[in-house]
Design a protein around this motif. Structure first.
Motif, PDB file in Angstrom:
ATOM      1  N   LEU A   1      11.118  10.977   1.984  1.00  0.00           N
ATOM      2  CA  LEU A   1      10.818   9.637   2.334  1.00  0.00           C
ATOM      3  C   LEU A   1      11.313   9.208   3.547  1.00  0.00           C
ATOM      4  CD1 LEU A   1       8.948   7.364   0.824  1.00  0.00           C
ATOM      5  CD2 LEU A   1      11.219   6.709  -0.281  1.00  0.00           C
ATOM      6  N   GLU A   2      12.720   9.447   3.772  1.00  0.00           N
ATOM      7  CA  GLU A   2      13.368   9.072   4.802  1.00  0.00           C
ATOM      8  C   GLU A   2      12.893   9.858   6.070  1.00  0.00           C
ATOM      9  OE1 GLU A   2      16.067   6.600   5.328  1.00  0.00           O
ATOM     10  OE2 GLU A   2      15.543   5.897   3.437  1.00  0.00           O
ATOM     11  N   SER A   3      12.576  10.775   5.835  1.00  0.00           N
ATOM     12  CA  SER A   3      12.116  11.738   7.093  1.00  0.00           C
ATOM     13  C   SER A   3      10.878  11.427   7.823  1.00  0.00           C
ATOM     14  CB  SER A   3      11.945  13.374   6.989  1.00  0.00           C
ATOM     15  OG  SER A   3      13.246  13.803   6.306  1.00  0.00           O
ATOM     16  N   VAL A   4       9.925  10.636   7.010  1.00  0.00           N
ATOM     17  CA  VAL A   4       8.618  10.283   7.666  1.00  0.00           C
ATOM     18  C   VAL A   4       8.587   8.691   7.776  1.00  0.00           C
ATOM     19  CG1 VAL A   4       7.695  12.210   6.751  1.00  0.00           C
ATOM     20  CG2 VAL A   4       7.517  10.277   5.359  1.00  0.00           C
ATOM     21  N   GLN A   5       9.629   7.829   7.451  1.00  0.00           N
ATOM     22  CA  GLN A   5       9.196   6.567   7.196  1.00  0.00           C
ATOM     23  C   GLN A   5       8.896   5.709   8.588  1.00  0.00           C
ATOM     24  OE1 GLN A   5      12.664   4.577   5.995  1.00  0.00           O
ATOM     25  NE2 GLN A   5      14.260   5.896   7.262  1.00  0.00           N
TER      26      GLN A   5
ATOM     27  N   GLU B   1       0.841  -1.452   0.159  1.00  0.00           N
ATOM     28  CA  GLU B   1      -0.004  -0.045  -0.254  1.00  0.00           C
ATOM     29  C   GLU B   1       0.708   1.073  -0.132  1.00  0.00           C
ATOM     30  OE1 GLU B   1      -3.075   0.772  -0.463  1.00  0.00           O
ATOM     31  OE2 GLU B   1      -3.088   3.007   0.290  1.00  0.00           O
ATOM     32  N   LEU B   2       1.947   1.255   0.766  1.00  0.00           N
ATOM     33  CA  LEU B   2       2.789   2.290   0.953  1.00  0.00           C
ATOM     34  C   LEU B   2       3.373   2.737  -0.567  1.00  0.00           C
ATOM     35  CD1 LEU B   2       3.692   4.013   3.363  1.00  0.00           C
ATOM     36  CD2 LEU B   2       5.774   2.559   3.319  1.00  0.00           C
ATOM     37  N   ASN B   3       3.892   1.261  -1.295  1.00  0.00           N
ATOM     38  CA  ASN B   3       4.589   1.522  -2.673  1.00  0.00           C
ATOM     39  C   ASN B   3       3.326   2.150  -3.352  1.00  0.00           C
ATOM     40  OD1 ASN B   3       6.751   0.831  -1.909  1.00  0.00           O
ATOM     41  ND2 ASN B   3       7.097  -0.938  -3.272  1.00  0.00           N
ATOM     42  N   ARG B   4       2.005   1.749  -3.200  1.00  0.00           N
ATOM     43  CA  ARG B   4       0.964   2.210  -3.948  1.00  0.00           C
ATOM     44  C   ARG B   4       0.927   3.798  -4.081  1.00  0.00           C
ATOM     45  NH1 ARG B   4      -3.696   4.280  -4.448  1.00  0.00           N
ATOM     46  NH2 ARG B   4      -3.864   4.635  -2.210  1.00  0.00           N
ATOM     47  N   VAL B   5       1.159   4.206  -3.011  1.00  0.00           N
ATOM     48  CA  VAL B   5       1.220   5.876  -2.684  1.00  0.00           C
ATOM     49  C   VAL B   5       2.420   6.417  -3.314  1.00  0.00           C
ATOM     50  CG1 VAL B   5       1.410   7.695  -0.939  1.00  0.00           C
ATOM     51  CG2 VAL B   5      -0.282   5.623  -0.473  1.00  0.00           C
TER      52      VAL B   5
ATOM     53  N   LEU C   1       1.961  14.909   2.981  1.00  0.00           N
ATOM     54  CA  LEU C   1       0.822  14.525   3.985  1.00  0.00           C
ATOM     55  C   LEU C   1       0.572  13.123   3.659  1.00  0.00           C
ATOM     56  CD1 LEU C   1      -0.885  17.933   4.236  1.00  0.00           C
ATOM     57  CD2 LEU C   1       0.570  16.810   6.067  1.00  0.00           C
ATOM     58  N   LYS C   2       0.330  12.732   2.272  1.00  0.00           N
ATOM     59  CA  LYS C   2      -0.059  11.565   2.033  1.00  0.00           C
ATOM     60  C   LYS C   2       0.780  10.475   2.454  1.00  0.00           C
ATOM     61  CE  LYS C   2      -2.512   9.883  -2.202  1.00  0.00           C
ATOM     62  NZ  LYS C   2      -2.780  10.164  -3.386  1.00  0.00           N
ATOM     63  N   LEU C   3       2.025  10.653   2.143  1.00  0.00           N
ATOM     64  CA  LEU C   3       3.038   9.637   2.818  1.00  0.00           C
ATOM     65  C   LEU C   3       3.036   9.592   4.268  1.00  0.00           C
ATOM     66  CD1 LEU C   3       6.512  10.067   0.885  1.00  0.00           C
ATOM     67  CD2 LEU C   3       5.085   8.168   1.104  1.00  0.00           C
ATOM     68  N   LEU C   4       2.989  10.876   4.933  1.00  0.00           N
ATOM     69  CA  LEU C   4       3.001  10.804   6.315  1.00  0.00           C
ATOM     70  C   LEU C   4       1.747  10.019   6.822  1.00  0.00           C
ATOM     71  CD1 LEU C   4       4.533  11.779   8.682  1.00  0.00           C
ATOM     72  CD2 LEU C   4       3.311  13.669   8.646  1.00  0.00           C
ATOM     73  N   TRP C   5       0.681  10.228   5.990  1.00  0.00           N
ATOM     74  CA  TRP C   5      -0.480   9.552   6.798  1.00  0.00           C
ATOM     75  C   TRP C   5      -0.357   8.167   6.524  1.00  0.00           C
ATOM     76  CZ3 TRP C   5      -4.528   9.169   9.414  1.00  0.00           C
ATOM     77  CH2 TRP C   5      -5.499   8.246   9.264  1.00  0.00           C
ATOM     78  N   SER C   6      -0.012   7.490   5.190  1.00  0.00           N
ATOM     79  CA  SER C   6       0.509   6.177   4.869  1.00  0.00           C
ATOM     80  C   SER C   6       1.179   5.488   6.133  1.00  0.00           C
ATOM     81  CB  SER C   6       1.189   5.986   3.742  1.00  0.00           C
ATOM     82  OG  SER C   6       0.237   6.380   2.624  1.00  0.00           O
TER      83      SER C   6
END
Lengths: 330, 260
Positions: free
Chosen positions: B107-111, A126-130, B3-8
């Motif tokens: 990517l590295e900052s919210v992982q 799911e993460l890769n989807r985003v 935000l989308k990444l952070l939310w994920s």
């Protein structure tokens, strides 16, 4: 970099990568001294290789440890900056790592995991989807397909740490393919897996290549991987390109020997005078002879020994490869 | 996208943590315990005196509130992600982030998200509300805005600081020890840095930016923030964000051998 526009998906010309490594001597005093004045040594990991790969081709990268395979793969995927030479993948210069380029490639490394240890694969997917901005519909379709081909359904909701090595690798590969990459870099994808898992992954890669016409570059220590998947192999040794062509040709051009299998009515006379005896069973002897002497030895055998059957074969690929690597790069 | 990444990652953090209920209880206990000792410390101080280097009790509760809130934000996402980053460099798994079509710094900052730290964020807010109630001063929209801005600057400064530390791992593979130093220094932030002697104040302001992360926002909320500090905090935040970005890009170039 300037190439004429062509149909190739990968073009490499005179590619070099030189590592500067810090040379450390043994002993305490020398270690202290090296703090102040460092001695550097230049090691060419990839030393001027040239090749190109057409879309949809599956190419095997062969070479012993330290030959420069992984370095080449890393330059192709944009992780390493080449020291010199020209490099183009799908019309992009890899090291610039443009988004449009990265969206079309995938890198799978058998020795490293991208999936988070504590969470189920489906969450990482799911993460890769985003990350790859895959629409939910496409994601669903691709996931169904991958899960079907790799038999992932029972694995998707278990934390990665609870999976076996083979199961984990299948999930790794699925994660790397959700965005349908056009170019796939596989660095020893079957390392450490049992034979069944190896075969599963092999047939999957072949199927993915067939369905999506993806270009695949594969490094592996297992000749079975290469034999099953790659019509074409590129052999590198000491950073140089030794061979580029089909597997059969590799054997033809590199094996200095032929194997002659002789079958006889009864007994197994000593045939050491004709060549090196590889194996001798009741009524069947296998000889290794220099390639140039094959015709002459065959004639003599037929003439002097009561032969019922005689076959001349190339030695197994592993043996040829081993022979190539045990020699210095030419 | 951020935000989308952070939310994920946040979603993953929630699902991940819900599996461990015992951990939840331990974390809650730890947060409450640390809050309790801090408040007890304040009580001890103010049983002796009614003001500490010009700070009244309610104002120090506000400092503690910001300390808890900012600590919560750091431990929620900044610190865990930066620790993962250092590990990614060491193990070579950074390669996966660098081959993704997203900015690798983002990517590295919210992982990595440790969601229980939201408890600290909530506690910090409660402390702030209590402090404001006791201060008796009205906080208008202007003050609230300045306070929010100072918090944001503080967070940006701390984040940039962490990013620079973690980026050092491109050259020196083991930098974990520096992180311990940061944690110790951060502890000092539960008191306003103005109460410390000069050398320590300097260290906490410029070497480890605890002053900007905690004391300055607390000053904003207790109405003692001067324009000079405000502009300074904004300028420093902007400069550090830009510099840490440049440093990160340099680190990545070094990692890929482009600088050699």
């Amino acid at each position: 970099m300037s190439f004429a526009f062509g149909p190739e998906s990968i073009r490499v010309r005179d590619l070099r990568k030189v590592y500067r490594v810090h040379e450390r001597e043994a002993g305490l005093l020398a270690s202290v001294r090296s703090l102040v004045r460092r001695r550097w040594r230049e090691i060419p990991a990839v030393d001027g290789i040239t090749f190109s790969v057409a879309p949809g081709e599956v190419v095997g990268f062969l070479g012993p440890n330290g030959a420069g395979k992984t370095t080449t793969l890393k330059m192709l995927s944009g992780l390493l900056y080449p020291s010199s030479g020209e490099l183009e993948v799908l019309g992009f210069v890899p090291w610039r790592r443009e988004r449009e380029f990265l969206r079309q490639i995938a890198l799978v490394m058998g020795q490293r995991n991208q999936l988070a240890w504590d969470i189920p694969a489906i969450d990482s997917f799911e993460l890769n989807r985003v990350i790859y901005r895959i629409s939910r519909a496409d994601f669903r379709r691709m996931l169904d397909e991958l899960a079907e081909l790799l038999e992932l359904w029972p694995l998707l909701h278990k934390p990665i740490r609870n999976l076996s090595l083979g199961e984990r690798m299948k999930c790794e590969i699925a994660a790397a393919l959700l965005h349908q990459p056009k170019v796939l870099f596989l660095d020893e994808p079957t390392i450490g897996l049992d034979v069944t898992a190896q075969r599963r992954i092999r047939s999957f890669v072949a199927e993915y290549n067939r369905r999506y016409g993806a270009t695949v570059l594969l490094t592996s220590h297992y000749m079975a991987d290469v034999e099953a998947l790659c019509r074409r192999v590129i052999v590198i040794h000491h950073g140089r390109l030794l061979y580029d062509g089909d597997l059969a040709g590799l054997v033809r051009s590199f094996s200095p020997h032929k194997l002659i299998e002789v079958e006889m009515e009864q007994g197994s006379p000593d045939l050491a005078g004709y060549g090196e005896v590889v194996s001798a069973d009741e009524g069947r002897v296998t000889l290794r002879v220099p390639k140039h002497a094959t015709a002459e030895v065959t004639a003599r055998l037929l003439d002097e020994v009561p032969v019922t059957d005689l076959t001349v074969e190339d030695p197994p690929i592993e043996e040829v490869i081993e022979h190539v690597f045990s020699q210095e790069a030419r | 996208m951020l935000l989308k990444l952070l939310w994920s990652y946040f979603r993953i953090g929630v699902m991940n943590e819900l599996a461990y209920r015992a951990n939840f209880l331990v974390q809650m206990f730890q947060s409450l315990f640390s809050l309790g000792t801090s408040l007890a410390g304040l009580a001890v101080v103010f049983s002796q005196t009614s003001n500490l280097a010009g700070w009244r009790p309610a104002e120090l509760v506000a400092v503690l509130g910001v300390y808890t809130l900012m600590g919560g934000v750091i431990n929620l996402v900044i610190q865990p992600s930066m620790q993962r980053l250092m590990e990614d460099v060491r193990l070579g798994t950074l390669d996966f982030s660098l081959t993704k079509p997203v900015d690798s710094q983002v990517l590295e900052s919210v992982q990595q998200v440790q969601i229980w730290r939201l408890a600290d964020v909530a506690m910090g807010i409660v402390l702030l509300v209590l402090a404001l109630g006791n201060l008796g001063t009205q906080v208008g929209p202007g003050e609230a805005l300045v306070f929010g801005l100072m918090l944001l600057c503080g967070a940006a400064i701390v984040y940039s600081f962490w990013l620079m530390l973690a980026t050092c791992s491109f050259w020196f593979v083991k930098v974990d020890n520096i992180l311990v130093i940061f944690q110790t220094m951060y502890e000092a932030g539960r008191w306003p840095v103005t109460i410390y002697p000069g050398w320590l104040r300097f260290t906490l302001t410029f070497l480890v930016p605890v002053a900007f992360a905690i004391t300055v926002p607390a000053e904003a909320v207790s109405g003692r923030l001067g324009w000079g500090t405000l502009v300074g905090a904004v300028a420093l935040a902007a400069a550090l964000v830009a510099f840490s970005r440049w440093f990160w890009l340099t680190g990545v170039r070094h990692y890929s051998g482009a600088s050699a």
